[in-house]
Design an enzyme around this catalytic site. Structure first.
Site, PDB file in Angstrom:
ATOM      1  N   ASP A  37       0.870  -1.169   0.000  1.00  0.00           N
ATOM      2  CA  ASP A  37       0.000   0.000   0.000  1.00  0.00           C
ATOM      3  C   ASP A  37       0.919   1.235   0.000  1.00  0.00           C
ATOM      4  OD1 ASP A  37      -2.268   1.661   0.403  1.00  0.00           O
ATOM      5  OD2 ASP A  37      -1.862   1.677   2.547  1.00  0.00           O
ATOM      6  N   LYS A  38       0.384   2.409  -0.304  1.00  0.00           N
ATOM      7  CA  LYS A  38       1.227   3.614  -0.285  1.00  0.00           C
ATOM      8  C   LYS A  38       1.003   4.436   0.975  1.00  0.00           C
ATOM      9  CE  LYS A  38       0.276   7.451  -2.460  1.00  0.00           C
ATOM     10  NZ  LYS A  38       0.479   8.474  -1.401  1.00  0.00           N
ATOM     11  N   GLY A  75      -4.842   3.918  -3.803  1.00  0.00           N
ATOM     12  CA  GLY A  75      -6.090   4.551  -4.236  1.00  0.00           C
ATOM     13  C   GLY A  75      -5.880   5.959  -4.766  1.00  0.00           C
ATOM     14  N   ASP A  93      -1.320  -0.898   6.039  1.00  0.00           N
ATOM     15  CA  ASP A  93      -1.547  -0.390   7.406  1.00  0.00           C
ATOM     16  C   ASP A  93      -3.015  -0.188   7.746  1.00  0.00           C
ATOM     17  OD1 ASP A  93      -1.674   3.155   7.407  1.00  0.00           O
ATOM     18  OD2 ASP A  93      -1.888   1.874   5.670  1.00  0.00           O
ATOM     19  N   ASP A 101      -6.468  -2.638   3.328  1.00  0.00           N
ATOM     20  CA  ASP A 101      -5.392  -3.545   2.891  1.00  0.00           C
ATOM     21  C   ASP A 101      -5.595  -4.979   3.388  1.00  0.00           C
ATOM     22  OD1 ASP A 101      -3.954  -1.334   1.769  1.00  0.00           O
ATOM     23  OD2 ASP A 101      -3.321  -0.802   3.797  1.00  0.00           O
TER      24      ASP A 101
END
Length: 825
Positions: A117-118, A400, A540, A544
């Site tokens: 994830d970012k 996203g 996190d 996710d």
């Protein structure tokens, strides 16, 4: 593997059973006066049948049942190392690393794909309102007298919010022109901040007068409401029916008539409120791609200006949202709210009905502007990604965010870099466009992957139909791939997924933007389906969880978004940078330790068991054991259990500093080079060779041998003792050769095991034990009679030398001619 061992056991038992049948038919039948057949045995073939099962019992130690217990102890020990690692402890919020499972440690040393994830994973997820665009004017940058843009640093003058008693003192903003616009009662600016103070799900907490604390579901919302608060539109209180806002010092209570919730499909949220003056307004905020389709045609010119600003913001790595509003007609709204109530109380199809009503009212919106929030990178992220890339691990970022934002973050954390041969953008809006873009990308990376321009290689087509594994394809350079959520939806369809996985897996880096939680899981599942690779997902937040559960290994980061990701994960820690230590140190060590353990365990069991097999040819295939029954009982339980555990818990080829300094050491684990079928066959052949030495050297040494005082020593009991002593010393020397990293514990276990063996042997074969338990300890005096002879020790030394010399020679030549990465380091 275990099926192969069972087949090998059955084959040995079958050979010995056939041997028994032949021996009894040829010899035993005529010696029944001395060696009578067992009761009920009427023929040689029946005797052979019974001997088959007797040998199954004797040779069953070739099947390593005790291996399971040892494996669990090793995994538990390696999990504790992760929990205890101070270099993975984050002091700022007192968070240690945590291994939440004990069954996946060695798989941490075999990762090929990381799905990350970012927000909150690569970034800190501490949001700060940075810039905005209101009515076509951009705010947030600072300019000098000549109109040149100034870079903001600690010395830049902040906006003074002292005029606002309810302002948040931690909020920092540098563009004074926005405060001037607010103070001049600019209508669009006031409407913009009014929207930010009303359209959210934040809960306020005011323990002391004027000391406001916001509890937000997401840090984005908290940042936007705090910005509105500082610019004079203070969200003060909320009830189910009202929202209280202090606008430029004046308290206003808005009636909250409806909340149109955010979800991952809508990607927007709206509220409908009635102002104290009686005006009905819908306020909406959401992703630009969604909201732009809902705007009134009169906003076209403003939309172009705002899009320019959005692209600027995204290019700087900022998270963007578009905000819009709509004045509602009273009669229409009363009809709509009635239908909304009916839909919300419907027993069937409630979600679909509500969705239709939301679509209906969220049309012809008036564009207000856009917000830009900064989410800074976590410490050490670029270095970590660079190190993992050197370890030949491919990193996919699933976010996203907008494409521009995702790409900018990609460049800032070293995922994408200017030296790449190319970065492909997949942004087709139809299935055919996406297919063409994917194939064109693959054609550039590896032209020979096409038989002709429109045909997929038959080999891959067959593999996909059988749900088989696609072989790895090497690109002719270093490439990146960026794909939007809209295009990804087409690419994940059945007829395109093969093209997607082939093209994406040839790239060094893949970034998927504007993806939903479900799409994250689908991407991970796609790679698991077509690639023989161990996957890891790290995130996190709750969005996710599906991705974390789908991957082979899930890692949760305990950050700003609660504990859902951590609770669903196999391993957790506080910062992304700890991932390199988890994989390159703990994962690699666990993999190497487990491989060494398995190789040694199979070797020592084969060497131990196969001596019985050779003895069968000299004992009329009578299923008599070579060793004393006590030695058979204690061999795996006492004599060889602790040394192998010592090696499996403490061994390391290089230390943690070198493991991170040379990430290439990780590659053999990805290719499963340290334990595979070939390695198992090698262990088996080494065990067979050792068993031949361990049987025939003692046999030859004992055959027709006399003691120095002239008495005979060539008896079964002396031979058994000599064979088992040879075996134990040989396997102890072998584990010494296998150990790379010596500790006090290893030394103590190896020397201790040998000492315990001799202590138990001399005790059990003593006169006293024979007198107390005559039936249980028949080997009276054998230890002192046999082990006092120099020729016995010479034969033991010869056995050890013959067993160990080929191993030492092979390892020396291999290190010289074909060294492994760790040999080189």
């Amino acid at each position: 593997l275990f099926l192969q061992i069972f087949a090998f056991l059955a084959l040995m038992c079958l050979i010995l059973a056939i041997g028994n049948g032949i021996w009894e038919y040829d010899k035993g039948y005529y010696f029944q006066v001395y060696l009578p057949w067992a009761e009920g045995v009427t023929s040689a073939s029946y005797s052979g049948f019974l001997m088959f099962w007797s040998y199954v019992i004797i040779l069953n130690t070739v099947v390593p049942i005790s291996l399971y217990v040892s494996v669990e102890i090793i995994r538990l020990g390696n999990s504790f190392y992760i929990d205890w690692d101070r270099k993975m402890y984050y002091p700022l919020n007192d968070t240690p690393a945590q291994a939440r499972t004990t069954t996946l440690n060695e798989e941490l040393g075999q990762i090929k794909y990381i799905f990350s994830d970012k927000t909150g994973t690569l970034t800190q997820n501490i949001m700060c309102f940075n810039k905005c665009s209101i009515n076509g004017k951009s705010y947030g940058d600072v300019y000098d007298m000549s109109g040149q843009r100034i870079e903001i640093n600690e010395n830049t003058e902040k906006v003074d919010f002292s005029y606002n008693t309810l302002a948040d003192p931690k909020f920092a903003f540098y563009d004074h022109s926005l405060v001037e616009a607010v103070k001049l009662s600019d209508v669009p600016t006031h409407r913009f901040f009014r929207l930010l103070s009303l359209c959210h799900t934040v809960m306020p907490e005011e323990k002391k007068e004027g000391n406001l604390v916001y509890q937000a579901q997401s840090p984005d919302e908290g940042a936007l409401v705090t910005a509105a608060r500082n610019f004079g539109f203070v969200f003060r209180a909320r009830t189910p029916e009202t929202i209280t806002v202090v606008e430029m010092g004046e308290t206003k209570i808005y009636k909250l008539l409806a909340i149109l919730d955010f979800n991952n499909v809508r990607k927007r949220m709206s509220v409908i409120v009635r102002s104290p003056e009686g005006d009905l307004t819908l306020y909406c905020k959401g992703a630009d791609t969604i909201l732009y389709e809902l705007l009134h045609s009169s906003c076209d010119s403003l939309k172009e200006e705002t899009t320019e600003h959005l692209n600027e913001f995204a290019g700087e790595g900022l998270r963007t949202l578009v905000v819009a509003y709509k004045n509602l007609d009273e009669d229409y709204f009363q009809d709509w709210i009635r239908r909304h109530h009916e839909a919300s109380t419907a027993l069937e199809g409630r979600e679909e009905k509500l969705s239709e009503l939301y679509e209906e009212i969220e049309k012809d919106l008036m564009l207000l502007g856009a917000t830009a929030i900064e989410d800074k990178l976590q410490d050490g992220v670029p270095q970590t990604i660079e190190t993992l890339a050197k370890a030949n691990i491919k990193i996919w970022v699933l976010t996203g965010d907008k494409q521009e934002t995702a790409m900018n973050i990609g460049y800032s954390c070293n995922l994408l870099y200017d030296d790449m041969d190319d970065v492909f953008l997949i942004e087709g809006s139809t299935s055919d466009e996406v297919l063409n873009e994917l194939r064109n990308a693959r054609k550039k990376m590896k032209p020979e992957s096409f038989l002709d321009s429109d045909e997929i290689n038959i080999q891959f087509e067959k593999a996909s139909k059988k749900q088989g594994i696609l072989p790895d394809e090497q690109a002719n350079g270093v490439y990146g791939l960026v794909i939007t959520g809209h295009s990804l939806a087409y690419a994940l369809e059945g007829n395109l997924e093969l093209d997607l996985v082939r093209t994406a897996c040839m790239c060094k880096v893949v970034i998927c933007c504007r993806v939903t939680p479900l799409q994250k899981a689908q991407v991970v599942e796609l790679v698991k389906k077509y690639k023989k690779a161990v996957t890891l997902a790290i995130g996190d937040g709750a969005n996710d969880v599906s991705m974390i559960k789908t991957a082979h290994i899930g890692v949760g980061i305990s950050g700003q978004e609660g504990m859902q990701a951590v609770l669903s994960s196999d391993f957790s820690f506080a910062q992304f940078r700890y991932l390199q230590r988890l994989l390159l140190v703990h994962g690699r060590w666990s993999y190497i330790r487990m491989c060494k353990f398995l190789k040694y365990f199979f070797y020592k069991n084969f060497a131990f068991t196969l001596v019985h097999f050779w003895y069968g040819f000299f004992s009329g295939f009578s299923a008599q054991t070579v060793y004393d029954e006590w030695f058979i009982t204690l061999y795996n339980l006492v004599y060889t259990s602790l040394p192998v555990l010592g090696m499996s818990l403490f061994d390391q080829d290089v230390d943690d500093h070198w493991s991170i300094l040379f990430p290439q050491l990780y590659v053999p684990g990805q290719q499963n080079l340290y334990f595979n079928k070939m390695v198992f066959v090698t262990c088996m052949l080494q065990g067979i060779y050792s068993s031949l030495i361990l049987f025939f050297i003692p046999y030859g040494a004992m055959y027709n041998t006399m003691r120095s005082d002239g008495k005979a020593i060539a008896d079964y009991q002396s031979f058994a003792l000599m064979a088992q002593t040879c075996l134990l010393i040989v396997v102890s020397v072998q584990i010494g050769l296998d150990t790379s990293y010596w500790t006090v514990v290893n030394q103590f276990f190896i020397w201790g095991s040998l000492s315990v063996y001799f202590a138990i042997t001399f005790t059990m074969y003593s006169d006293g034990m024979y007198l107390i338990f005559t039936a249980s300890f028949p080997f009276i005096g054998t230890a002192r009679n046999t082990l006092s002879q120099p020729n016995v020790w010479l034969a033991i030394f010869l056995s050890i030398t013959l067993c160990v010399l080929p191993v030492v020679g092979f390892r020396f030549l291999k290190a010289q001619l074909k060294p492994t990465p760790s040999d080189k380091v």
